[in-house]
Design a protein around this motif. Structure first.
Motif, PDB file in Angstrom:
ATOM      1  N   ILE A  28      52.151  74.768  78.635  1.00 39.31           N
ATOM      2  CA  ILE A  28      52.170  74.076  76.898  1.00 39.31           C
ATOM      3  C   ILE A  28      51.947  72.298  77.910  1.00 39.31           C
ATOM      4  O   ILE A  28      53.356  72.274  78.209  1.00 39.31           O
ATOM      5  N   VAL A  29      50.853  71.785  77.055  1.00 39.52           N
ATOM      6  CA  VAL A  29      50.955  70.749  76.885  1.00 39.52           C
ATOM      7  C   VAL A  29      50.654  69.946  76.368  1.00 39.52           C
ATOM      8  O   VAL A  29      49.968  70.734  74.634  1.00 39.52           O
ATOM      9  N   GLY A  30      51.424  68.906  76.140  1.00 44.93           N
ATOM     10  CA  GLY A  30      51.645  68.085  75.004  1.00 44.93           C
ATOM     11  C   GLY A  30      50.175  67.379  75.042  1.00 44.93           C
ATOM     12  O   GLY A  30      49.895  66.230  76.010  1.00 44.93           O
ATOM     13  N   LEU A  31      50.113  67.061  73.779  1.00 44.05           N
ATOM     14  CA  LEU A  31      48.136  66.532  74.069  1.00 44.05           C
ATOM     15  C   LEU A  31      48.730  64.902  72.986  1.00 44.05           C
ATOM     16  O   LEU A  31      48.684  64.917  71.410  1.00 44.05           O
ATOM     17  N   GLY A  32      48.263  63.406  73.849  1.00 44.08           N
ATOM     18  CA  GLY A  32      48.122  62.962  73.026  1.00 44.08           C
ATOM     19  C   GLY A  32      47.400  61.877  72.333  1.00 44.08           C
ATOM     20  O   GLY A  32      46.219  62.687  71.918  1.00 44.08           O
ATOM     21  N   THR A  33      47.387  60.482  71.841  1.00 41.40           N
ATOM     22  CA  THR A  33      46.212  59.987  70.816  1.00 41.40           C
ATOM     23  C   THR A  33      46.389  59.198  71.499  1.00 41.40           C
ATOM     24  O   THR A  33      46.873  58.046  72.229  1.00 41.40           O
ATOM     25  N   GLY A  34      44.521  58.276  71.833  1.00 40.70           N
ATOM     26  CA  GLY A  34      43.785  57.147  71.996  1.00 40.70           C
ATOM     27  C   GLY A  34      42.749  57.439  73.235  1.00 40.70           C
ATOM     28  O   GLY A  34      42.639  58.348  72.931  1.00 40.70           O
ATOM     29  N   SER A  35      42.144  56.741  73.009  1.00 39.66           N
ATOM     30  CA  SER A  35      40.704  56.868  73.989  1.00 39.66           C
ATOM     31  C   SER A  35      40.597  57.297  75.062  1.00 39.66           C
ATOM     32  O   SER A  35      40.061  58.168  75.867  1.00 39.66           O
ATOM     33  N   THR A  36      41.863  57.046  76.277  1.00 41.79           N
ATOM     34  CA  THR A  36      41.472  57.683  77.659  1.00 41.79           C
ATOM     35  C   THR A  36      43.034  58.885  77.121  1.00 41.79           C
ATOM     36  O   THR A  36      41.601  60.021  78.439  1.00 41.79           O
ATOM     37  N   THR A  37      43.484  59.042  76.388  1.00 38.37           N
ATOM     38  CA  THR A  37      43.963  60.509  76.446  1.00 38.37           C
ATOM     39  C   THR A  37      42.791  61.435  75.782  1.00 38.37           C
ATOM     40  O   THR A  37      42.803  62.765  76.308  1.00 38.37           O
ATOM     41  N   ALA A  38      41.846  60.721  75.143  1.00 41.18           N
ATOM     42  CA  ALA A  38      40.428  61.648  74.786  1.00 41.18           C
ATOM     43  C   ALA A  38      39.925  62.153  76.365  1.00 41.18           C
ATOM     44  O   ALA A  38      39.640  63.307  75.852  1.00 41.18           O
ATOM     45  N   TYR A  39      40.113  61.538  76.857  1.00 38.02           N
ATOM     46  CA  TYR A  39      39.708  62.170  78.048  1.00 38.02           C
ATOM     47  C   TYR A  39      39.900  63.182  78.892  1.00 38.02           C
ATOM     48  O   TYR A  39      39.368  63.990  79.183  1.00 38.02           O
ATOM     49  N   ALA A  40      41.002  62.661  79.080  1.00 40.95           N
ATOM     50  CA  ALA A  40      41.956  64.297  79.161  1.00 40.95           C
ATOM     51  C   ALA A  40      42.056  65.060  78.514  1.00 40.95           C
ATOM     52  O   ALA A  40      41.746  66.452  79.084  1.00 40.95           O
ATOM     53  N   ILE A  41      42.183  65.168  77.431  1.00 35.70           N
ATOM     54  CA  ILE A  41      41.597  66.410  76.812  1.00 35.70           C
ATOM     55  C   ILE A  41      40.428  66.884  76.919  1.00 35.70           C
ATOM     56  O   ILE A  41      40.001  68.116  77.106  1.00 35.70           O
ATOM     57  N   GLU A  42      39.247  66.025  76.873  1.00 33.23           N
ATOM     58  CA  GLU A  42      38.173  66.372  77.583  1.00 33.23           C
ATOM     59  C   GLU A  42      37.974  67.566  79.137  1.00 33.23           C
ATOM     60  O   GLU A  42      37.103  68.777  78.824  1.00 33.23           O
ATOM     61  N   PHE A  43      38.768  66.952  79.391  1.00 36.43           N
ATOM     62  CA  PHE A  43      38.786  66.864  80.644  1.00 36.43           C
ATOM     63  C   PHE A  43      39.345  68.439  80.814  1.00 36.43           C
ATOM     64  O   PHE A  43      39.212  69.567  81.989  1.00 36.43           O
ATOM     65  N   LEU A  44      40.337  68.999  80.503  1.00 31.54           N
ATOM     66  CA  LEU A  44      41.281  69.588  80.341  1.00 31.54           C
ATOM     67  C   LEU A  44      40.044  71.194  79.736  1.00 31.54           C
ATOM     68  O   LEU A  44      40.320  72.385  80.666  1.00 31.54           O
ATOM     69  N   GLY A  45      39.890  70.388  78.714  1.00 29.32           N
ATOM     70  CA  GLY A  45      38.935  71.764  77.987  1.00 29.32           C
ATOM     71  C   GLY A  45      37.288  72.385  79.404  1.00 29.32           C
ATOM     72  O   GLY A  45      36.864  73.455  79.458  1.00 29.32           O
ATOM     73  N   LYS A  46      37.151  71.018  80.306  1.00 28.26           N
ATOM     74  CA  LYS A  46      36.222  71.274  81.547  1.00 28.26           C
ATOM     75  C   LYS A  46      36.957  72.252  81.946  1.00 28.26           C
ATOM     76  O   LYS A  46      36.332  73.228  82.663  1.00 28.26           O
ATOM     77  N   ARG A  47      38.598  72.495  82.412  1.00 29.02           N
ATOM     78  CA  ARG A  47      39.102  73.269  83.403  1.00 29.02           C
ATOM     79  C   ARG A  47      39.188  74.210  82.914  1.00 29.02           C
ATOM     80  O   ARG A  47      38.863  74.947  83.593  1.00 29.02           O
ATOM     81  N   LEU A  48      39.419  74.545  82.103  1.00 32.84           N
ATOM     82  CA  LEU A  48      39.718  75.666  80.940  1.00 32.84           C
ATOM     83  C   LEU A  48      38.406  76.682  80.701  1.00 32.84           C
ATOM     84  O   LEU A  48      38.025  77.606  81.150  1.00 32.84           O
ATOM     85  N   GLN A  49      36.712  75.634  80.743  1.00 37.30           N
ATOM     86  CA  GLN A  49      35.921  76.963  80.875  1.00 37.30           C
ATOM     87  C   GLN A  49      35.198  76.760  81.823  1.00 37.30           C
ATOM     88  O   GLN A  49      34.201  78.436  82.026  1.00 37.30           O
ATOM     89  N   SER A  50      35.726  75.907  83.134  1.00 42.11           N
ATOM     90  CA  SER A  50      35.179  76.062  83.981  1.00 42.11           C
ATOM     91  C   SER A  50      36.074  77.793  85.262  1.00 42.11           C
ATOM     92  O   SER A  50      35.528  78.476  86.102  1.00 42.11           O
ATOM     93  N   GLY A  51      36.795  77.928  84.011  1.00 46.27           N
ATOM     94  CA  GLY A  51      38.015  78.935  84.724  1.00 46.27           C
ATOM     95  C   GLY A  51      38.934  78.672  85.752  1.00 46.27           C
ATOM     96  O   GLY A  51      40.098  78.941  86.824  1.00 46.27           O
TER      97      GLY A  51
END
Length: 236
Positions: A28-51
């Motif tokens: 369970i991941v707390g997703l923060g706010t702001g420009s750098t955290t936005a990249y973390a969210i993007e990379f989390l999504g990519k890790r999910l999509q790649s399996g």
């Protein structure tokens, strides 16, 4: 300037990726706010999509985080539906040598504090410009206030030695309104020698919902910097 050559953008991406790499499957991941955290969210999504990552759920700290999570395919949940938060990733406006923070530049600090404080591991992602010797030296302290209490709260803050100003909107007439429907007062203190005490004192003023001092909450601080034109990441 193209993305490839913009070292600041690359550095923020790499710090965000380093934080996203700390998340394990089933978290369970707390997703923060702001420009750098936005990249973390993007990379989390990519890790999910790649399996590479599976079975994670996000708890957003703001409308912005919620929108980004949906965009990158991260399933969302709420505090009502979980009994833990394994890891939270969030930015900061200032970080002192004790890993205490000032947050709230995005006016999301109330939700952020709830989620970040509940997390087993709270990872802070910043660039080196956010590192300070003493909190309050470069950034005003945000205080979220119920609208009806605005004037008495500002008077109480002045008695504590602070200079409060109501945060006004950009490209919007009138003040900034938080996701909770409240107002934000930005406060200048000449010194914040005891952040832990000030955090409690401000929160005890009737009408104050929460303030941007995050004391003894951070576990890991990842700092991005540009050295010789290239991005580097270090841990505080």
């Amino acid at each position: 300037m193209s993305t490839e050559q913009d070292p600041v953008k690359l550095m923020k991406q790499q710090v965000g990726k380093a934080a996203a790499d700390l998340v394990k499957s089933g978290s369970i991941v707390g997703l923060g706010t702001g420009s750098t955290t936005a990249y973390a969210i993007e990379f989390l999504g990519k890790r999910l999509q790649s399996g590479e990552l599976s079975d994670i759920k996000g708890i957003p700290t703001s409308f912005q985080a919620s929108v980004l999570a949906k965009e990158y395919g991260i399933p969302l949940t709420t505090l009502d539906e979980v009994d833990r938060i394994d890891i939270a990733i969030d930015g900061a406006d200032e970080v002192d040598p004790d890993k205490n923070l000032i947050k709230g530049g995005g006016a999301a600090h109330t939700r952020e504090k709830i989620v970040d404080a509940l997390a087993e591991q709270f990872v802070v992602v910043v660039d080196e410009s956010k590192i300070v010797d003493r909190l309050g030296s470069t950034f005003l302290l945000p205080v979220e206030v119920l609208p009806m209490a605005m004037t008495p709260v500002m008077r109480a803050i002045e008695k504590l030695g602070g200079k409060p100003t109501l945060r006004m909107g950009v490209k919007k007439a009138g003040p900034v309104v938080t996701d909770e429907g409240n107002l934000v007062v930005d406060v200048k203190f000449e010194t914040l020698d005891n952040p832990a005490e000030m955090e409690k004192t401000l929160n005890n003023i009737p009408g104050v919902l929460e303030n941007g001092l995050f004391v003894e909450v951070s576990d890991v601080v990842l700092i991005g910097a540009i050295e010789d034109g290239k991005p580097v990441i270090r841990e505080m």
